[in-house]
Design a protein around this motif. Structure first.
Motif, PDB file in Angstrom:
ATOM      1  N   VAL A 108       0.853  -1.189   0.000  1.00 28.12           N
ATOM      2  CA  VAL A 108       0.000   0.000   0.000  1.00 28.12           C
ATOM      3  C   VAL A 108       0.886   1.234   0.000  1.00 28.12           C
ATOM      4  N   SER A 109       0.695   2.116  -0.969  1.00 23.93           N
ATOM      5  CA  SER A 109       1.503   3.335  -1.044  1.00 23.93           C
ATOM      6  C   SER A 109       0.721   4.527  -0.515  1.00 23.93           C
ATOM      7  N   VAL A 110       1.444   5.499  -0.011  1.00 22.35           N
ATOM      8  CA  VAL A 110       0.827   6.724   0.501  1.00 22.35           C
ATOM      9  C   VAL A 110       0.118   7.448  -0.652  1.00 22.35           C
ATOM     10  N   PRO A 111      -1.162   7.765  -0.496  1.00 28.95           N
ATOM     11  CA  PRO A 111      -1.913   8.380  -1.604  1.00 28.95           C
ATOM     12  C   PRO A 111      -1.712   9.890  -1.693  1.00 28.95           C
ATOM     13  N   LEU A 112      -1.998  10.416  -2.858  1.00 28.54           N
ATOM     14  CA  LEU A 112      -2.103  11.865  -3.045  1.00 28.54           C
ATOM     15  C   LEU A 112      -3.566  12.240  -2.937  1.00 28.54           C
ATOM     16  N   HIS A 113      -3.840  13.471  -2.556  1.00 26.63           N
ATOM     17  CA  HIS A 113      -5.209  13.971  -2.626  1.00 26.63           C
ATOM     18  C   HIS A 113      -5.588  14.052  -4.108  1.00 26.63           C
ATOM     19  N   PRO A 114      -6.850  13.777  -4.465  1.00 26.40           N
ATOM     20  CA  PRO A 114      -7.268  13.817  -5.876  1.00 26.40           C
ATOM     21  C   PRO A 114      -6.878  15.112  -6.599  1.00 26.40           C
ATOM     22  N   LYS A 115      -6.945  16.224  -5.889  1.00 24.08           N
ATOM     23  CA  LYS A 115      -6.570  17.501  -6.518  1.00 24.08           C
ATOM     24  C   LYS A 115      -5.084  17.531  -6.822  1.00 24.08           C
ATOM     25  N   LYS A 116      -4.270  17.033  -5.878  1.00 29.72           N
ATOM     26  CA  LYS A 116      -2.828  16.978  -6.091  1.00 29.72           C
ATOM     27  C   LYS A 116      -2.488  16.012  -7.212  1.00 29.72           C
ATOM     28  N   LEU A 117      -3.195  14.877  -7.259  1.00 28.40           N
ATOM     29  CA  LEU A 117      -2.960  13.897  -8.313  1.00 28.40           C
ATOM     30  C   LEU A 117      -3.254  14.495  -9.678  1.00 28.40           C
ATOM     31  N   GLN A 146      -7.167   6.709   1.662  1.00 24.88           N
ATOM     32  CA  GLN A 146      -7.480   7.965   0.979  1.00 24.88           C
ATOM     33  C   GLN A 146      -6.994   9.144   1.826  1.00 24.88           C
ATOM     34  N   ARG A 147      -6.535  10.163   1.127  1.00 26.38           N
ATOM     35  CA  ARG A 147      -6.071  11.373   1.806  1.00 26.38           C
ATOM     36  C   ARG A 147      -7.241  12.337   1.927  1.00 26.38           C
ATOM     37  N   ASN A 148      -7.485  12.812   3.135  1.00 28.94           N
ATOM     38  CA  ASN A 148      -8.682  13.613   3.396  1.00 28.94           C
ATOM     39  C   ASN A 148      -8.520  15.105   3.159  1.00 28.94           C
ATOM     40  N   HIS A 149      -7.287  15.580   3.133  1.00 25.53           N
ATOM     41  CA  HIS A 149      -7.069  17.021   3.015  1.00 25.53           C
ATOM     42  C   HIS A 149      -6.084  17.327   1.904  1.00 25.53           C
ATOM     43  N   TYR A 150      -6.337  18.388   1.180  1.00 22.63           N
ATOM     44  CA  TYR A 150      -5.386  18.889   0.191  1.00 22.63           C
ATOM     45  C   TYR A 150      -4.418  19.828   0.887  1.00 22.63           C
ATOM     46  N   SER A 151      -3.147  19.651   0.635  1.00 18.32           N
ATOM     47  CA  SER A 151      -2.150  20.531   1.253  1.00 18.32           C
ATOM     48  C   SER A 151      -0.976  20.699   0.317  1.00 18.32           C
ATOM     49  N   LYS A 152      -0.141  21.700   0.591  1.00 19.03           N
ATOM     50  CA  LYS A 152       1.048  21.903  -0.209  1.00 19.03           C
ATOM     51  C   LYS A 152       2.029  20.774   0.075  1.00 19.03           C
ATOM     52  N   ALA A 153       3.049  20.660  -0.770  1.00 18.31           N
ATOM     53  CA  ALA A 153       3.999  19.555  -0.666  1.00 18.31           C
ATOM     54  C   ALA A 153       4.643  19.518   0.710  1.00 18.31           C
ATOM     55  N   GLN A 154       4.872  18.297   1.206  1.00 18.06           N
ATOM     56  CA  GLN A 154       5.524  18.130   2.499  1.00 18.06           C
ATOM     57  C   GLN A 154       6.876  18.836   2.538  1.00 18.06           C
ATOM     58  N   ALA A 155       7.577  18.821   1.415  1.00 22.60           N
ATOM     59  CA  ALA A 155       8.901  19.434   1.382  1.00 22.60           C
ATOM     60  C   ALA A 155       8.846  20.930   1.617  1.00 22.60           C
ATOM     61  N   LEU A 156       7.663  21.536   1.389  1.00 22.09           N
ATOM     62  CA  LEU A 156       7.529  22.976   1.538  1.00 22.09           C
ATOM     63  C   LEU A 156       6.898  23.370   2.866  1.00 22.09           C
ATOM     64  N   LYS A 157       6.563  22.374   3.687  1.00 18.86           N
ATOM     65  CA  LYS A 157       5.913  22.643   4.961  1.00 18.86           C
ATOM     66  C   LYS A 157       6.921  22.560   6.100  1.00 18.86           C
TER      67      LYS A 157
END
Length: 217
Positions: A108-117, A146-157
């Motif tokens: 199982v891989s870590v998902p992206l939010h649909p908007k990010k995908l 499933q990812r519940n929230h859209y957010s900016k890239a982890q690298a930028l947080k």
């Protein structure tokens, strides 16, 4: 073929011309710091995971070094539309990782939010996971988490913002009695895999192991 003549593939580190399927030249390959972790042993990732959730086994392919070659490889995969880099990283993994007689039941891989995908056009972990799935003969499931929230890239947080995100993941269907190998690109704080691991563990009599492309040491 004609495009290869006028726009040859180049090593992402030194810009030497290399084969179309390669990421780095043979000289730069020697500069990649592979971890040589024992999947069944104790090391950096396992120690950190144990503080956050019950973990079975852990593995990281590379050491993630700021401004180093491993960072360049991950960034090519995530931000430079080099989806095929995932296959290369998976092939490097299969050369080093042996599950012996204790293969996990599910990848199982870590998902992206649909908007990010939609923005990126692909999940950087899918081809990596698919390649591992075929090599080891272990099924994969891209729909389980499933990812519940859209957010900016982890690298930028920053670290504080990463910790403040509540309930970022959930299960899309029941799962029980499975040993799940959870796959991510870079292990930093461990908060992402911990959040998903608890969703899987709380769902039933499941076990979780961790596999990442690189660990930030």
């Amino acid at each position: 073929m004609i495009l290869d003549l006028f726009f040859p593939n180049r090593c992402i580190h030194c810009s030497r011309i290399i084969g179309a399927e390669l990421l780095v030249c043979s000289l730069c390959f020697e500069q990649i710091h592979f971890t040589h972790f024992d999947y069944f042993g104790d090391h950096t990732i396992k120690e950190k995971c144990k503080l956050m959730f019950p973990v079975e086994n852990t593995y990281a392919l590379m050491k993630f070094e700021q401004d180093g070659l491993s960072q360049k490889i991950i960034h090519e995969l995530k931000y430079k539309s080099r989806e095929n880099a995932g296959k290369t990283l998976a092939e490097w993994t299969t050369e080093r990782l042996d599950f012996k007689d204790e293969k996990p039941d599910l990848l199982v891989s870590v998902p992206l939010h649909p908007k990010k995908l939609k923005e990126r056009g692909y999940n950087q972990l899918h081809l990596f996971t698919e390649t591992l799935s075929k090599f080891y003969g272990i099924p994969s499931d891209y729909e389980l988490i499933q990812r519940n929230h859209y957010s900016k890239a982890q690298a930028l947080k920053d670290k504080k913002n990463r910790l403040e995100t509540a309930n970022p993941f959930s299960l899309s269907k029941p799962i029980s009695g499975k040993h799940v190998l959870l796959i991510d690109d870079v292990f930093t704080t461990g908060n992402t895999v911990s959040s998903i691991a608890w969703e899987i563990l709380n769902a039933g009599n499941n076990r979780v192991s961790i596999l990442v492309m690189a660990v930030d040491v």
